[in-house]
Design a protein around this motif. Structure first.
Motif, mmCIF file in Angstrom:
data_model
loop_
_atom_site.group_PDB
_atom_site.id
_atom_site.type_symbol
_atom_site.label_atom_id
_atom_site.label_comp_id
_atom_site.label_asym_id
_atom_site.label_seq_id
_atom_site.Cartn_x
_atom_site.Cartn_y
_atom_site.Cartn_z
ATOM 1 N N VAL A 177 31.671 -14.406 42.550
ATOM 2 C CA VAL A 177 30.831 -14.218 41.359
ATOM 3 C C VAL A 177 31.671 -14.380 40.099
ATOM 4 O O VAL A 177 32.752 -13.819 39.983
ATOM 5 C CB VAL A 177 30.176 -12.814 41.384
ATOM 6 C CG1 VAL A 177 29.397 -12.564 40.107
ATOM 7 C CG2 VAL A 177 29.269 -12.686 42.590
ATOM 8 N N GLY A 178 31.123 -15.163 39.171
ATOM 9 C CA GLY A 178 31.764 -15.331 37.868
ATOM 10 C C GLY A 178 30.776 -15.053 36.754
ATOM 11 O O GLY A 178 29.608 -15.425 36.844
ATOM 12 N N VAL A 179 31.233 -14.366 35.710
ATOM 13 C CA VAL A 179 30.364 -14.014 34.585
ATOM 14 C C VAL A 179 31.019 -14.485 33.298
ATOM 15 O O VAL A 179 32.204 -14.253 33.079
ATOM 16 C CB VAL A 179 30.128 -12.488 34.522
ATOM 17 C CG1 VAL A 179 29.263 -12.130 33.335
ATOM 18 C CG2 VAL A 179 29.489 -11.993 35.804
ATOM 19 N N VAL B 41 27.470 -17.894 40.967
ATOM 20 C CA VAL B 41 27.843 -17.462 42.318
ATOM 21 C C VAL B 41 28.187 -18.709 43.122
ATOM 22 O O VAL B 41 27.377 -19.631 43.218
ATOM 23 C CB VAL B 41 26.700 -16.673 43.001
ATOM 24 C CG1 VAL B 41 27.108 -16.261 44.405
ATOM 25 C CG2 VAL B 41 26.313 -15.461 42.188
ATOM 26 N N THR B 42 29.396 -18.733 43.663
ATOM 27 C CA THR B 42 29.859 -19.900 44.413
ATOM 28 C C THR B 42 30.239 -19.470 45.821
ATOM 29 O O THR B 42 31.168 -18.692 46.013
ATOM 30 C CB THR B 42 31.089 -20.531 43.715
ATOM 31 O OG1 THR B 42 30.772 -20.763 42.347
ATOM 32 C CG2 THR B 42 31.469 -21.841 44.366
ATOM 33 N N GLN C 144 20.423 -16.832 46.637
ATOM 34 C CA GLN C 144 19.891 -15.521 47.003
ATOM 35 C C GLN C 144 20.719 -14.388 46.401
ATOM 36 O O GLN C 144 20.165 -13.389 45.920
ATOM 37 C CB GLN C 144 19.835 -15.383 48.523
ATOM 38 C CG GLN C 144 18.768 -16.244 49.166
ATOM 39 C CD GLN C 144 18.841 -16.216 50.689
ATOM 40 O OE1 GLN C 144 19.677 -15.538 51.275
ATOM 41 N NE2 GLN C 144 17.960 -16.981 51.323
ATOM 42 N N ILE C 145 22.042 -14.546 46.399
ATOM 43 C CA ILE C 145 22.906 -13.534 45.795
ATOM 44 C C ILE C 145 22.617 -13.426 44.306
ATOM 45 O O ILE C 145 22.513 -12.326 43.755
ATOM 46 C CB ILE C 145 24.402 -13.853 46.048
ATOM 47 C CG1 ILE C 145 24.739 -13.668 47.526
ATOM 48 C CG2 ILE C 145 25.296 -12.976 45.201
ATOM 49 C CD1 ILE C 145 26.128 -14.129 47.906
ATOM 50 N N SER C 146 22.458 -14.567 43.643
ATOM 51 C CA SER C 146 22.157 -14.570 42.200
ATOM 52 C C SER C 146 20.848 -13.840 41.920
ATOM 53 O O SER C 146 20.775 -12.996 41.023
ATOM 54 C CB SER C 146 22.057 -15.998 41.671
ATOM 55 O OG SER C 146 23.260 -16.674 41.827
ATOM 56 N N PRO D 293 18.095 -18.698 38.950
ATOM 57 C CA PRO D 293 19.109 -19.229 39.872
ATOM 58 C C PRO D 293 18.619 -20.499 40.554
ATOM 59 O O PRO D 293 17.484 -20.575 40.996
ATOM 60 C CB PRO D 293 19.277 -18.098 40.893
ATOM 61 C CG PRO D 293 18.715 -16.885 40.249
ATOM 62 C CD PRO D 293 17.678 -17.355 39.295
ATOM 63 N N GLU D 294 19.495 -21.485 40.592
ATOM 64 C CA GLU D 294 19.171 -22.764 41.229
ATOM 65 C C GLU D 294 20.242 -23.108 42.241
ATOM 66 O O GLU D 294 21.406 -22.747 42.074
ATOM 67 C CB GLU D 294 19.092 -23.886 40.184
ATOM 68 C CG GLU D 294 17.980 -23.705 39.169
ATOM 69 C CD GLU D 294 17.992 -24.800 38.103
ATOM 70 O OE1 GLU D 294 18.923 -25.630 38.119
ATOM 71 O OE2 GLU D 294 17.087 -24.806 37.273
#
Length: 199
Positions: A12-14, A27-28, A37-39, A144-145
């Motif tokens: 996760v990066g913000v 989210v990668t 889904q995590i996003s 999220p895509e």
């Protein structure tokens, strides 16, 4: 659990834009559907947390203003009762400067207490509304895509580094092998070995 948290921290990066106030969540993972889904889940949790926090703050504010409302209502009633008793005892205050002064002192007190009561009542009603409001706190500008193409994660750089390291190790191994093979070669006589070394 700890491993999962560490993996999520890496995945996760913000980014926060100070100019616009927009927060970008990335989210990668190896699976694009999992990243999506995590996003979505993280955004839902964030919204639930903010909503619950706002409602709990509004609930605390409602309890405070409720107590303050009772207090200001009591003070207003006392001020109105004092003015009422004064006007009942003194029906005509025009001929007495002292009575006019006393009435002028009591009337503004009632007016001020009415204003305080009205403002506290408005705050109380607003807090009651906020306490039950369940509208989302955050606005999602872009949902999220799934990634259109896989994230290389620096794959080209990694491949290049592996090739360079492999080349250096290969050259070193070849030179070491050559050096070892030249030392092992047996010569029939010391003169032949000397000729080989000079050549």
């Amino acid at each position: 659990r700890d491993k999962t948290i560490k993996k999520l921290e890496k995945a996760v990066g913000v980014e926060v834009s100070t100019k616009t106030g927009v927060v970008t969540l990335r989210v990668t993972t190896k699976n694009p559907e999992l990243s999506q889904q995590i996003s979505r889940r993280m955004l839902a949790w964030l919204n639930d947390f903010n909503l619950m926090k706002r409602q709990s703050q509004a609930s605390a504010e409602r309890r405070f203003t409720e107590g303050r409302l009772e207090e200001t209502a009591s003070q207003l009633r006392d001020a109105e009762d004092r003015l009422l008793r004064f006007t009942q005892r003194n029906r005509d205050t025009r001929n007495s400067p002292l009575l006019r002064l006393e009435e002028d002192r009591l009337q503004p007190d009632v007016t001020m207490r009415q204003q305080v009561y009205t403002s506290v009542l408005q705050a109380y009603e607003q807090a009651k509304i906020e306490e039950v409001r369940d509208t989302p706190v955050i606005t999602i500008l872009q949902g999220p895509e799934q990634a259109v193409r896989p994230d290389s994660r620096g794959l080209i750089v990694k491949v290049f580094l592996v090739l360079v390291v492999g080349l250096v190790v290969g050259i070193w191994l070849a030179m070491t092998r050559e050096a070892l093979s030249s030392r092992v070669t047996d010569y029939d006589s010391p003169q032949e070995e000397f000729k080989h070394l000079v050549a």
